[in-house]
Design an enzyme around this catalytic site. Structure first.
Site, PDB file in Angstrom:
ATOM      1  N   ASP A  91      33.162  51.780  34.677  1.00  0.00           N
ATOM      2  CA  ASP A  91      33.858  50.563  34.283  1.00  0.00           C
ATOM      3  C   ASP A  91      33.619  50.389  32.781  1.00  0.00           C
ATOM      4  OD1 ASP A  91      35.460  48.386  34.280  1.00  0.00           O
ATOM      5  OD2 ASP A  91      34.435  47.309  35.874  1.00  0.00           O
TER       6      ASP A  91
HETATM    7  C1  BGC Z   1      37.220  45.636  34.703  1.00  0.00           C
HETATM    8  C2  BGC Z   1      37.988  46.743  35.377  1.00  0.00           C
HETATM    9  C3  BGC Z   1      39.163  47.130  34.526  1.00  0.00           C
HETATM   10  C4  BGC Z   1      38.654  47.561  33.172  1.00  0.00           C
HETATM   11  C5  BGC Z   1      39.743  48.045  32.240  1.00  0.00           C
HETATM   12  C6  BGC Z   1      36.881  45.965  33.257  1.00  0.00           C
HETATM   13  O1  BGC Z   1      36.395  44.859  32.585  1.00  0.00           O
HETATM   14  O2  BGC Z   1      36.040  45.384  35.430  1.00  0.00           O
HETATM   15  O3  BGC Z   1      38.387  46.330  36.647  1.00  0.00           O
HETATM   16  O4  BGC Z   1      39.897  48.142  35.142  1.00  0.00           O
HETATM   17  O5  BGC Z   1      38.006  46.464  32.557  1.00  0.00           O
HETATM   18  O6  BGC Z   1      40.545  47.040  31.828  1.00  0.00           O
END
Ligand code: BGC
Length: 763
Positions: free
Chosen positions: A297
């Protein structure tokens, strides 16, 4: 040009790569049997360590940011890294033209010309928005959900994107957590089927088709169990909850062929999951045989330092790579540390080969090596995005997502003429809030508002009064939402409008960015001054239809007690107003069922239907020593699976084909459902079981099957279900699936608060 050279190399080289058979650092073998695998292995042999690390590095585009910006993440540095071949993927770059520009650098300016995979949060649509995922789950309509994901894929792929960070398959039991809006609710069975429907919708039957994109099951794992519903918090759960509740939707997504997984910000029992070899190597890539790749993530590799699990970036890179995190999203950790770790002999190069092999495999499957610009067709982009066909599809999904929570004295549907209707609430005319959170590619103010939807019905007089605002500042998704807690301007006007009306429709709930990432709440009541508004209007005209717009279960006990009709309309996306109006006026008979339990108050949370009985489940002696709260009823306000219709259904004649079964027998269950009302309606017939005694205690109810039927008034239908051994077992504390003999109950009804039950024994 360079592309062709690479193709020739790939085809002419033979496979010498021997897979990941190291004893020192535990790895899992990619499947090595397809033409694509051969090409991947040939390409791997051409790559330097730095180029391999480059494939494991993902940078955010240069404009949208969905998390804190990393230090030193300047655009210049990113361009330079892109040219050096040190970037394998980018996220949040969008638009056929923009993606073509970055892809051109990767393909034409780097030594090997390996195309980028372009990721984006296509969570509930791209530009044309479907309902938020939790709302879609309320439809229990797997075909419609699959269709919605395929519409999202068609639009995103026309805009340069070939990989979505969805579906989010985290089980959500805690409405305080803002991200419950992104998932399918609280149940692992429903959640698994919806996970599969979404994967199929995004990926289609052919990943290399121009209108399909790779999906991503996230967040692996247990992010939804953040303590006290507080975002990014500690998760401490036992093996039984992990295997029986958290993991099933992930496993289902893997079985449906999802090509990527995303790990997560949370720790699990003391280990940040980004660094969890147990989850990523043993379970995902080992036991489940997943041969796609895992992306971290946003900077979650880096965050292992703040967690206190890695002392610096070098250690974080080492832990994550060895644990099976194949790609570093915007953390700058792999690109800075990993090559040196390999050169120092700390991380084996085979770890890189495994990770890069997985990433290249997906790029090949998408057809990016055949045509890196296949998603960058500006003509297709113009034709596909926002098409009439897509608007129709999201409208259909929106109607199916609406849940009728209460309808005393059949106040709904509204009469089509001759009524004086007051429409009250800032959310009723809001054209952005219904788009919900996670709508990066769509434009603000593009939803059909409830006011606009209702204005299409011209037979009544409609008087709209906005009343007090919900939020003081309308902010973007990056910022805190400031709620209006004091300003009641507009209240008097609302009261006056209500006084002179036959019926009052009030649209209340959450502002669009009040749920989603970073939006945990400790209060689940109607935010701001809306409760005050509701009570003031009720005093002058109790004939109220309350339409809720929200991204999580709310605690609306007062409303349930006083307001005759309550419609859960979530945040329904682009076509919100049209869907709501059709339901209010009876042109669409609602059939949605809650995918998450609604609490009576926030103190009951986490509250879910598949709870354990405890040793003291009921009040036997009229004393206090039983499992309950002394200040509120033990039951939820609305149970999981609840949802009414403009007609009514009766359940009868529950039958089993025998009363005793052996483990390999199918248990056949049938029930008769009759439409006892006056109009055609759809019903989700739900089957639950209870395993009465288990070596690991079993929940009081578990959903195991459901079927949606449509019945004309007065008509009955017999619905048949088959329970096989997969439905009757569970994971024990060693994570092994077991089926134990003993007594079971089977329950049937139109919600988890079931109406019929029968018994059987498994020998
Ligand atoms: C989130 C993810 C997301 C990623 C990219 C993160 O802050 O937890 O779910 O896909 O950002 O935007």
């Amino acid at each position: 040009m360079k592309q062709c050279v690479i193709q020739m190399f790939i085809l002419s080289l033979s496979i010498i790569f021997t897979g990941c058979d190291s004893n020192k650092q535990k790895q899992t073998t990619r499947h090595m049997n397809t033409e694509i695998d051969k090409k991947v292995d040939s390409l791997l042999k051409l790559m330097t360590i730095e180029e391999k690390v480059g494939q494991m590095n993902q940078y955010n585009g240069f404009w949208d940011v969905t998390g804190p910006a990393p230090e030193g993440g300047s655009a210049e540095k990113k361009y330079e890294h892109l040219r050096n071949g040190w970037v394998g993927s980018m996220l949040t770059v969008r638009g056929a033209k923009e993606v073509r520009a970055v892809q051109k650098i990767a393909v034409e300016e780097t030594r090997l010309g390996i195309p980028l995979i372009i990721g984006f949060d296509v969570i509930h649509g791209y530009k044309t928005l479907s309902p938020i995922p939790l709302a879609e789950a309320a439809s229990w309509d797997l075909k419609a959900i699959e269709k919605s994901a395929s519409v999202a894929a068609a639009e995103a792929s026309a805009s340069g994107i070939n990989w979505t960070f969805g579906p989010m398959v985290d089980i959500g039991r805690d409405a305080r957590w803002g991200r419950v809006m992104e998932g399918a609710g609280e149940d692992p069975f429903l959640g698994s089927l919806i996970a599969q429907a979404r994967v199929k919708g995004f990926q289609g039957d052919d990943l290399s088709a121009v209108n399909t994109i790779a999906a991503c099951a996230k967040h692996f794992a247990a992010y939804g169990f953040a303590e006290a519903g507080k975002e990014y918090n500690t998760v401490d759960i036992g093996t039984s909850t992990l295997h029986n509740i958290v993991l099933p939707p992930f496993k289902a997504a893997a079985e449906a062929g999802v090509r990527t997984f995303m790990n997560s910000f949370n720790e699990l029992n003391g280990v940040p999951v980004t660094g969890s070899s147990y989850l990523q190597r043993d379970i995902l890539k080992g036991e489940w045989g997943f041969n796609g790749f895992v992306v971290s993530d946003w900077a979650s590799i880096n965050e292992m330092i703040s967690w206190g699990h890695a002392k610096d970036k070098r250690e974080a890179a080492k832990i994550a790579a060895i644990a099976g995190s194949d790609m570093d999203m915007e953390g700058n950790v792999y690109v800075e540390e990993l090559a040196q770790l390999v050169k120092d002999g700390v991380v084996e190069e085979a770890i890189l080969d495994d990770a890069v092999g997985r990433i290249l495999k997906v790029k090949f499957e998408l057809g990016l090596f055949d045509d890196p610009y296949k998603y960058c067709d500006e003509t297709r982009e113009k034709e596909v995005i926002g098409s009439k066909k897509h608007r129709e599809a999201v409208l259909d999904m929106a109607k199916k997502s609406i849940v009728l929570l209460k309808n005393k004295n059949n106040l709904l549907p509204l009469k089509k003429e001759g009524q004086k209707i007051a429409l009250i609430g800032a959310l009723a005319s809001d054209k952005s809030s219904p788009l919900g959170s996670w709508r990066i590619a769509s434009d603000d103010e593009t939803a059909v508002s409830v006011l606009e939807g209702m204005q299409k019905y011209t037979g009544n007089s409609l008087n709209y009064v906005k009343g007090p605002d919900v939020a003081l500042e309308t902010t973007t998704f990056l910022h805190e939402v400031k709620l209006n807690t004091t300003d009641t301007s507009g209240l008097e006007e609302a009261i006056n409008a209500a006084k002179s009306s036959d019926v009052v429709v009030m649209v209340l709930g959450e502002y669009g960015f009040q749920t989603g990432e970073g939006r945990s709440r400790t209060n689940l009541q109607l935010p701001g001054v809306q409760q005050e508004l509701l009570e003031a209007v009720y005093k002058v005209n109790p004939n109220i239809v309350l339409v809720l717009n929200n991204g999580r279960p709310l605690a609306i006990s007062w409303a349930d007690e006083h307001i005759p009709a309550i419609v859960e309309a979530w945040q329904l996306g682009t076509e919100t107003g049209n869907a709501v109006a059709e339901v209010l006026y009876g042109d669409y008979n609602p059939s949605g069922k809650l995918p998450m339990t609604f609490p009576r108050n926030v103190g009951q949370v986490p509250i879910y239907y598949n709870y354990k009985n405890t040793g003291r489940p009921v009040d036997k002696d009229d004393n206090v020593f039983w499992s309950h709260y002394v200040d509120v009823d033990k039951t939820p306000l609305y149970p999981f699976g609840h949802g009414l219709s403009y007609t009514s259904f009766e359940y009868s004649d529950l039958k089993l084909n025998a009363s005793t079964f052996s483990v390999n027998d199918d248990v056949q269950v049938s029930v008769t459902v009759t439409n006892t009302g006056k109009v055609e309606g759809k019903e989700v017939v739900q089957l639950y079981i209870r395993d009465l005694v288990g070596s690991i205690t079993r929940p009081v109810k578990e959903l195991k099957a459901f079927e949606m039927i449509t019945l004309q008034p007065g008509v009955s239908k017999t619905v048949n279900f088959v329970l096989n051994k997969e439905a009757l077992g569970f994971y024990n504390n060693e994570g092994k699936y077991v089926i134990e003999s003993g007594d079971f109950k089977v329950f049937l009804g139109g919600s988890s608060d079931t109406v019929l039950e029968a018994d059987f024994t498994l020998e």
